[in-house]
Design a protein around this motif. Structure first.
Motif, PDB file in Angstrom:
ATOM      1  N   UNK A 230      38.805  18.230  67.878  1.00 31.69           N
ATOM      2  CA  UNK A 230      38.464  19.513  67.255  1.00 31.69           C
ATOM      3  C   UNK A 230      37.091  19.401  66.605  1.00 31.69           C
ATOM      4  N   UNK A 231      36.177  20.247  67.023  1.00 33.29           N
ATOM      5  CA  UNK A 231      34.814  20.208  66.493  1.00 33.29           C
ATOM      6  C   UNK A 231      34.723  20.972  65.176  1.00 33.29           C
TER       7      UNK A 231
ATOM      8  N   UNK B 207      40.908  17.753  63.367  1.00 37.05           N
ATOM      9  CA  UNK B 207      42.355  17.614  63.280  1.00 37.05           C
ATOM     10  C   UNK B 207      42.691  16.323  62.524  1.00 37.05           C
ATOM     11  N   UNK B 208      43.897  16.217  62.034  1.00 35.58           N
ATOM     12  CA  UNK B 208      44.394  15.012  61.373  1.00 35.58           C
ATOM     13  C   UNK B 208      44.945  14.079  62.446  1.00 35.58           C
ATOM     14  N   UNK B 209      44.498  12.821  62.439  1.00 33.39           N
ATOM     15  CA  UNK B 209      45.006  11.819  63.379  1.00 33.39           C
ATOM     16  C   UNK B 209      45.782  10.767  62.596  1.00 33.39           C
ATOM     17  N   UNK B 210      46.935  10.393  63.084  1.00 34.20           N
ATOM     18  CA  UNK B 210      47.801   9.461  62.372  1.00 34.20           C
ATOM     19  C   UNK B 210      47.526   8.011  62.775  1.00 34.20           C
ATOM     20  N   UNK B 211      47.513   7.122  61.779  1.00 35.75           N
ATOM     21  CA  UNK B 211      47.389   5.677  61.986  1.00 35.75           C
ATOM     22  C   UNK B 211      46.236   5.313  62.923  1.00 35.75           C
ATOM     23  N   UNK B 212      45.025   5.696  62.534  1.00 34.81           N
ATOM     24  CA  UNK B 212      43.878   5.517  63.412  1.00 34.81           C
ATOM     25  C   UNK B 212      42.655   5.073  62.607  1.00 34.81           C
ATOM     26  N   UNK B 213      42.111   3.903  62.914  1.00 32.52           N
ATOM     27  CA  UNK B 213      40.908   3.427  62.224  1.00 32.52           C
ATOM     28  C   UNK B 213      39.638   3.688  63.040  1.00 32.52           C
TER      29      UNK B 213
END
Length: 147
Positions: free
Chosen positions: A79-80, A67-73
């Motif tokens: 989601x596998x 999945x796309x995660x926002x503002x995450x380093x």
């Protein structure tokens, strides 16, 4: 990047006993640490794409995406990426981390790439259920940037 193979408890010996033409599905769970900041005003919005090298055509074939995660380093993706394994010693996998602005994969550009790793399926199967940390190779990745 850390890659964890499931189902837990599956070994290479188990795979070889069950590999007579049948494909065994495996989920690969992905986490990343210290991703570079590609955006000038915020952290990256990471997504990881998985692909496998087809040994016949020598072409990379898509397996799926997290999945796309926002503002995450330091993302821990839920989601596998599903892979069908039919040759534990030969199957090469590629995991590419992108800073995406949308889940529309056709809109990603080469400069959105944060980095990637290449790993043989057998390396992930050596310790099923346990993470394997692999340094992410990319333009702004340091030695502590892992997938």
């Amino acid at each position: 990047m850390q890659l964890t193979m499931a189902p837990a408890g599956t070994s290479l010996a188990d795979l070889e006993r069950n590999s007579r033409g049948a494909e065994t599905p495996y989920d690969v769970y992905v986490t990343c640490r210290n991703l570079p900041q590609n955006d000038s005003t915020s952290k990256s919005d990471p997504i990881v794409l998985g692909s496998a090298l087809n040994p016949v055509t020598i072409q990379w074939e898509p397996l799926g995406a997290t999945e796309l995660l926002m503002n995450e380093s330091n993302p821990n993706f839920h989601q596998s990426i599903l892979t069908n394994q039919y040759s534990a010693r030969d199957r090469q996998l590629r995991f590419s981390a992108y800073d995406a602005d949308s889940t529309d994969l056709t809109k990603m550009r080469p400069d959105d790439m944060l980095g990637e790793v290449y790993v043989p399926m057998s390396k992930l199967l050596e310790t099923p259920g346990h993470p394997v940390a692999i340094p992410l190779q990319g333009k702004n990745c340091g030695p502590d940037t892992v997938i």
